[in-house]
Design a protein around this motif. Sequence first.
Motif, PDB file in Angstrom:
ATOM      1  N   UNK A 323       1.967  -9.124  17.103  1.00  0.00           N
ATOM      2  CA  UNK A 323       2.436  -9.378  15.742  1.00  0.00           C
ATOM      3  C   UNK A 323       3.900  -9.004  15.535  1.00  0.00           C
ATOM      4  N   UNK A 324       4.563  -8.424  16.533  1.00  0.00           N
ATOM      5  CA  UNK A 324       5.984  -8.114  16.379  1.00  0.00           C
ATOM      6  C   UNK A 324       6.768  -9.420  16.249  1.00  0.00           C
ATOM      7  N   UNK A 325       7.512  -9.536  15.198  1.00  0.00           N
ATOM      8  CA  UNK A 325       8.277 -10.750  14.916  1.00  0.00           C
ATOM      9  C   UNK A 325       7.544 -11.742  14.035  1.00  0.00           C
ATOM     10  N   UNK A 490      17.054 -10.529   1.193  1.00  0.00           N
ATOM     11  CA  UNK A 490      15.940  -9.612   1.466  1.00  0.00           C
ATOM     12  C   UNK A 490      15.044 -10.272   2.509  1.00  0.00           C
ATOM     13  N   UNK A 491      14.721  -9.543   3.577  1.00  0.00           N
ATOM     14  CA  UNK A 491      13.815 -10.060   4.609  1.00  0.00           C
ATOM     15  C   UNK A 491      12.775  -8.994   4.940  1.00  0.00           C
ATOM     16  N   UNK A 492      11.580  -9.441   5.306  1.00  0.00           N
ATOM     17  CA  UNK A 492      10.446  -8.534   5.401  1.00  0.00           C
ATOM     18  C   UNK A 492       9.479  -8.966   6.511  1.00  0.00           C
ATOM     19  N   UNK A 493       8.582  -8.042   6.884  1.00  0.00           N
ATOM     20  CA  UNK A 493       7.290  -8.384   7.431  1.00  0.00           C
ATOM     21  C   UNK A 493       7.092  -8.484   8.919  1.00  0.00           C
ATOM     22  N   UNK A 494       8.125  -8.325   9.733  1.00  0.00           N
ATOM     23  CA  UNK A 494       8.026  -8.658  11.152  1.00  0.00           C
ATOM     24  C   UNK A 494       7.375  -7.568  12.004  1.00  0.00           C
ATOM     25  N   UNK A 495       7.065  -6.431  11.426  1.00  0.00           N
ATOM     26  CA  UNK A 495       6.319  -5.353  12.113  1.00  0.00           C
ATOM     27  C   UNK A 495       5.344  -4.751  11.110  1.00  0.00           C
ATOM     28  N   UNK A 496       4.548  -5.560  10.514  1.00  0.00           N
ATOM     29  CA  UNK A 496       3.847  -5.169   9.298  1.00  0.00           C
ATOM     30  C   UNK A 496       2.864  -4.018   9.507  1.00  0.00           C
ATOM     31  N   UNK A 497       2.639  -3.273   8.440  1.00  0.00           N
ATOM     32  CA  UNK A 497       1.712  -2.151   8.457  1.00  0.00           C
ATOM     33  C   UNK A 497       0.312  -2.629   8.092  1.00  0.00           C
ATOM     34  N   UNK A 498      -0.693  -1.962   8.671  1.00  0.00           N
ATOM     35  CA  UNK A 498      -2.065  -2.331   8.380  1.00  0.00           C
ATOM     36  C   UNK A 498      -3.043  -1.361   9.012  1.00  0.00           C
ATOM     37  N   UNK A 499      -4.308  -1.512   8.666  1.00  0.00           N
ATOM     38  CA  UNK A 499      -5.358  -0.638   9.181  1.00  0.00           C
ATOM     39  C   UNK A 499      -5.787  -1.060  10.578  1.00  0.00           C
TER      40      UNK A 499
END
Length: 569
Positions: A323-325, A490-499
């Motif tokens: 999921x990186x990137x 603004x840019x986001x999300x490429x190493x997102x956090x999760x359970x």
Amino acid sequence: MAVNKRPDVVVIGAGAGGAAAAWRLCQHGLDVLVLEAGPRFDPTRDYKLQQTDWERHRFPLPPGSQGEFSIAPLAPLDPKNADLLSWNSAIGRMNRGNTRQPMGPGYSHVQGVGGTTLHFVGEAQRLHPEAMKLQSDFGVGNDWPLDYADLEPYYSLCEEVVGVAGPAKQGKRWRSKPFPLPPHPLSPSSKLLLETGRRLGMAWQENSRAVLSAPYDGRPACNYCGNCNRGCPLGDKGSVDVTFARKAEASGRVTIKPNCPVVNIHTAANGRIEAVDYLEQKTLTRVETPILIIAAGAVQTPRLLLANSNVSHPEGLANSSKQVGKNFMESLGWNSSGFVPGLSNSHVGLQSDAICWDFNAPNAISGVVGGCRFNSSTTEIGFNGPIAYASRAVGGFGKHLKDGVRRHFGSIMSIGAIGEFLPNDGSYIDLDPNKKNRMGMPYARIHSRPSESEINRLRFMVEQCRRLLKEAGAELVEEFGTYDHFSASHVFGTCRMGVDSKSSVVDVNCRSHDHSNLYITDASIFPSSGGGESPSLTIEALAVRAADMIANGKTLPPSVPVTQAKNIG
């Protein structure tokens, strides 16, 4: 190769996430090394607002002050969306091709001590509580593994460090403490905007700003020059260099090294990050990393992780989930501007001083999941000097042009909108196979494809901006947005956090699922972009919370001074 003294924590990046984490770690009594790829700016030298030709100077970008990246071919433009094309009175259509094109560099950012907060307008906004559970509540996007209540005390703490000025209430963004400073007075343009919005049933209010409305913490109050995004020479804007970084350095426990890009990240057999190599004045230096925090941003952080693949981690570091990137989210934006009869002095006042949150909740726009916000943007987009009027709004030549500028100057009202961007398979960051920097590392490559939901949300934003200007009696002179331009602030999300470690990169505490001593504290960990909120305050809150976890294994009451002993294992 030189070998540096072993600190307790190494941080890559001195922007919002890196400096905020470093400050909090210093409060815990830890010794921190911050490696920043870009330069240290000198506000009195680098920002040119005192010069007579100030309007010709944008934010300065000396060598090394932007990360290397490329942009993959962008989407074709559909003729049915011709009403979303950018234009102005002086030059007509801005993008005359048949595909989406970058506006300027495309990805607006600063690499240096302070990061993009040096260039940002200074909005300091909390996420809407309902924007953090998009998947659970609406079946789209991703959920945050924590909620607003988990972040609220950290929001309050960071607002105190920065010196945020804001109104008493902001809808569902409940507060445990008032803002440290009262809101700023509204500019002439924003006063008219509030009156216009009220006639249309819109609730506008003062924006929350990381800009001082009164002297605070040894810094002066704002002088309302209206040029926050050209660099603040006075220190009233709460950029990271004069807040978190300054306070961290005052502790004597941090060393910030500018112009020191990280080249290699080394892993041990047990998966821990054992050292990094960085370049300092052409010398490659290695430093051990008991704890490593990466806060290089949503484009450069995945580049570092992907470029440092090895035999044990062939897909890149922290990337067992692959999921990186992925999940790259950009800024969905629009601005409409027009001459308003009877309006004067719209070129003065604080940038983005008024805001409307009416459509910010994920279900606030009919037929579309994901919200947006509207704000005053006259000075933010540069209509605060005669050159902008002459080159963008008036048109013509010679005497006709001069007379037009004299007649219209100070009468433009601009309305901006920023909206949710949902992750999709066509928007991601990878490594450019053809471009490498001077250290032999591949560029980050940006892929961006707004989906139909983004275009529908953008159309609502456009129609609402035009509706407001029509109600004000404006004559439109310029409109631009992200349908035909890639222009991401603004840019986001490429190493997102999760359970779930199979579908996310870091956990609820910003720690890598794969490497027990690696943390990420920038906007790359955002599971969603929010409904137009500026991300800096959320980045800082997450970073301070992560620092508490690093030092103590638990979060602390943020208002309590930290005196605990080292315990970083």
